[in-house]
Design a protein around this motif. Structure first.
Motif, short mmCIF file in Angstrom:
data_model
loop_
_atom_site.label_atom_id
_atom_site.label_comp_id
_atom_site.label_asym_id
_atom_site.label_seq_id
_atom_site.Cartn_x
_atom_site.Cartn_y
_atom_site.Cartn_z
N ILE A 95 7.34 15.82 -12.77
CA ILE A 95 7.17 15.26 -13.95
C ILE A 95 7.70 13.37 -13.96
N SER A 96 7.08 12.67 -14.57
CA SER A 96 6.11 11.16 -14.10
C SER A 96 6.10 10.32 -15.68
N PRO A 97 6.52 9.36 -15.84
CA PRO A 97 5.63 8.67 -16.67
C PRO A 97 4.80 7.62 -16.02
N ASP A 98 5.23 8.00 -14.94
CA ASP A 98 4.99 6.39 -14.26
C ASP A 98 3.51 6.56 -12.99
N LEU A 99 3.26 7.83 -13.06
CA LEU A 99 2.51 8.19 -11.90
C LEU A 99 1.30 7.48 -11.82
N LEU A 100 0.81 8.28 -13.01
CA LEU A 100 -0.69 8.38 -13.49
C LEU A 100 -1.25 7.07 -13.20
N HIS A 101 -0.26 6.43 -15.17
CA HIS A 101 -0.83 4.62 -14.66
C HIS A 101 -1.02 3.89 -13.75
N LEU A 102 -0.10 4.05 -12.53
CA LEU A 102 0.34 3.18 -11.11
C LEU A 102 -1.04 3.61 -10.39
N ALA A 103 -1.66 4.64 -10.89
CA ALA A 103 -2.35 5.40 -10.12
C ALA A 103 -3.40 4.84 -9.93
N GLY A 104 -4.38 4.78 -11.41
CA GLY A 104 -5.25 3.74 -11.83
C GLY A 104 -5.10 2.56 -12.60
N HIS A 105 -4.23 2.20 -11.68
CA HIS A 105 -4.10 1.12 -11.69
C HIS A 105 -4.51 0.08 -9.92
N GLY A 106 -4.36 1.58 -9.24
CA GLY A 106 -4.88 1.38 -7.64
C GLY A 106 -3.34 0.97 -6.89
N ARG A 107 -2.14 0.89 -7.02
CA ARG A 107 -1.26 0.80 -7.12
C ARG A 107 -0.75 2.09 -5.56
N ILE A 108 -1.35 3.02 -6.58
CA ILE A 108 -1.02 4.30 -5.56
C ILE A 108 -1.68 5.54 -5.29
N LYS A 109 -1.89 5.39 -4.23
CA LYS A 109 -2.84 6.37 -4.03
C LYS A 109 -2.45 7.59 -3.72
N VAL A 110 -3.30 9.16 -3.78
CA VAL A 110 -2.45 10.41 -3.79
C VAL A 110 -3.37 10.92 -2.44
N ARG A 111 -3.60 11.34 -1.68
CA ARG A 111 -4.27 12.59 -0.61
C ARG A 111 -4.04 13.56 -0.20
N GLN A 112 -5.10 14.42 -0.20
CA GLN A 112 -4.62 16.33 -0.54
C GLN A 112 -5.26 16.64 0.93
N THR A 113 -4.20 16.25 1.25
CA THR A 113 -3.74 16.23 3.12
C THR A 113 -3.28 16.44 3.64
N ASN A 114 -2.87 16.61 5.05
CA ASN A 114 -1.24 16.18 5.82
C ASN A 114 -0.66 15.93 7.23
N ILE A 115 -0.34 14.99 7.61
CA ILE A 115 -0.35 14.72 8.08
C ILE A 115 -0.10 15.75 9.23
N ASP A 174 0.73 -1.04 0.28
CA ASP A 174 -0.07 -0.17 -0.04
C ASP A 174 1.20 1.77 0.69
N ILE A 175 0.86 2.24 -1.01
CA ILE A 175 1.37 3.12 -0.66
C ILE A 175 0.73 3.91 -1.33
N THR A 176 0.87 5.43 0.22
CA THR A 176 -0.22 6.85 -0.25
C THR A 176 1.14 7.75 -0.26
N ILE A 177 0.76 8.57 -1.38
CA ILE A 177 1.71 10.14 -1.71
C ILE A 177 0.45 10.85 -0.89
N ILE A 178 0.96 12.11 0.90
CA ILE A 178 0.23 13.32 1.29
C ILE A 178 0.62 14.30 0.42
N SER A 179 -0.19 15.90 0.40
CA SER A 179 0.69 17.05 0.12
C SER A 179 -0.82 17.53 -0.14
N ARG A 180 -0.88 18.17 0.53
CA ARG A 180 -1.49 19.37 1.13
C ARG A 180 -1.92 20.57 -0.39
N SER A 181 -1.09 20.66 -1.38
CA SER A 181 -1.32 21.55 -2.41
C SER A 181 -1.38 20.47 -3.33
N GLY A 182 -0.86 19.34 -3.60
CA GLY A 182 -0.80 18.52 -4.80
C GLY A 182 0.13 18.89 -5.69
#
Length: 451
Positions: free
Chosen positions: A274-294, A203-211
């Motif tokens: 710049i990433s050639p991989d993030l969109l398709h990995l997120a689209g396959h559910g391998r990476i989630k991106v949350r717009q918040t903070n710890i 399970d991989i989650t990227i957290i960023s307030r601003s995106g």
């Protein structure tokens, strides 16, 4: 004291060797101090100077055509996006081709830079040696001093906690069953998250307030950053944004459709990722991106500001870097490390410190190397008397205007204090050299030291 005529360059990374090559060709004597045993700086994997942020799988995210020095193209058999191993080979070839390796003093760091009454500088090395120089060119980089959230988050995490600066390989960190949280959605953070997915982390989650806006590496079969070479500086900012938005939509549609939240700010108001991989990995559910903070670290999980929790075995702080000059002891430069903001004329010259120049201290959408090269050419001409600097008052006025322009376009954040637009900046320095040309013949082997 006799006025010295030699120049000191601090650092033999990609910017330092650009400066060294220009001075060498113009016959300006110099010493280049490098803390490590080899050139390359950030691009030397496991650099023994302890300052490299390169991880084993790293490839450049600007294309080789954009990144190459102006008169030394990368080899034809290099891919569009070379690895750091190939980049180091390129730098080694560059130094050997132009023949200034003997001017680099390896395994020697600069411990102190002291300005003298005549505006020369006394350099003290970490070996205790001292020497005076007519001028100093600072090229120590700005991707080595890790920045963490301040204040830090309350609590502790039971698992692995590290900054992206210290990440090298996935072994022993990522793998099946691991729950990974990456704080930050910049280039390094996204690269590391994608690597965690490739080695099977649960399970991989990227957290960023601003995106962030996610840019591809290719558009229409060409490196996307080649758009940066288009001379569209005359276009209004809104038109530039529409042009890039159209190209992004044609390349891969909306990033929200892959599960990547769209930033609330418009394009070009922050540095893209710049990433050639993030969109398709997120689209396959391998990476989630949350717009918040710890909000808090709680042993085996993390409480977020939105009230939800994440299980976490690994927490990577991909929270950027501080601008730092450990060899300056004066209060002004210590404050820079706190604010991450150094106001320089054309990103190079500080009005209060004659004969002190900063090379490569900027962040473009594109490569730093060609910009460091043209900065060095400009300053070398100042040193030989071919080009003059404007008055202190004129420089301060220009600095204020440039800061207002950046604040108008970019989100006010530590990562945007040194932001520039690639081609417009090159045009700016070329115009500076034309505007302030003195008409005097260059002073060979002699450096001007204003009192």
């Amino acid at each position: 004291m006799d006025t010295p005529q030699k120049v000191c360059i601090i650092g033999a990374g990609s910017s330092g060797i650009a400066a060294a090559k220009v001075l060498h060709e113009k016959g300006i004597p110099f010493d280049c101090y490098e803390k490590g045993s080899g050139i390359g700086g950030n691009w030397r994997y496991m650099n023994d100077n302890g300052m490299s942020s390169a991880y084993r799988s790293l490839h450049i995210n600007t294309s080789r055509a954009m990144m190459a020095y102006s008169d030394f193209p990368m080899p034809d058999d290099y891919p569009d996006y070379p690895s750091h191993f190939q980049m180091l080979e390129y730098f080694e070839s560059f130094v050997d081709r132009f023949g200034f390796r003997d001017k680099i003093i390896f395994n020697t760091g600069v411990a102190d830079v002291k300005r003298e009454a005549d505006n020369s500088y006394t350099i003290t090395t970490d070996k205790g040696n001292t020497e005076r120089y007519a001028a100093v060119m600072v090229a120590n980089g700005h991707h080595w001093c890790a920045r963490y959230p301040e204040p830090g988050f309350p609590g502790t995490l039971d698992g692995t906690v590290m900054h992206s600066h210290d990440y090298k390989t996935p072994e022993g960190i990522f793998g099946p069953g691991k729950h990974v949280v990456v704080l930050g959605i910049g280039n390094s953070g996204v690269d590391i998250a994608c690597e965690a997915a490739r080695v099977g982390s649960a399970d991989i989650t990227i957290i960023s307030r601003s995106g962030a806006y996610i840019f591809p590496k290719y558009i229409w079969g060409q490196p996307f950053d080649m758009l940066g070479k288009l001379n569209v500086s005359f276009l209004p900012l809104a038109w530039k944004r529409q042009l890039i938005a159209l190209n992004l939509w044609l390349a891969r549609g909306k990033q929200e459709d892959y599960g990547i939240p769209k930033p609330k700010r418009p394009l070009l108001s922050e540095h893209p990722t710049i990433s050639p991989d993030l969109l398709h990995l997120a689209g396959h559910g391998r990476i989630k991106v949350r717009q918040t903070n710890i909000k808090e670290l709680r042993g085996d999980h993390i409480l977020l500001e939105d009230g939800t929790t994440l299980k976490a075995d690994v927490l990577i702080y991909a929270t950027g870097y501080k601008i730092a000059f450990p060899f300056f002891k004066e209060d002004f430069f210590r404050q820079v490390e706190i604010s991450n903001n150094i106001q320089l004329y054309k990103r190079v010259v500080h009005p209060d410190y004659p004969n002190l120049y900063f090379i490569g201290l900027l962040q473009p959408l594109g490569a730093i190397m060609p910009l460091a090269e043209i900065q060095s050419e400009w300053i070398a001409r100042v040193m030989t008397g071919e080009v003059a600097l404007p008055s202190e008052a004129q420089m301060r006025k220009d600095i204020d205007a440039a800061a207002q322009k950046v604040n108008k376009q970019y989100k006010q954040a530590a990562r945007h204090t040194i932001q520039v637009d690639f081609q417009p900046y090159i045009n700016l320095i070329k115009a500076e050299m034309r505007k302030h040309r003195t008409g005097k013949a260059p002073r060979t082997n002699k450096v001007s030291v204003p009192a």
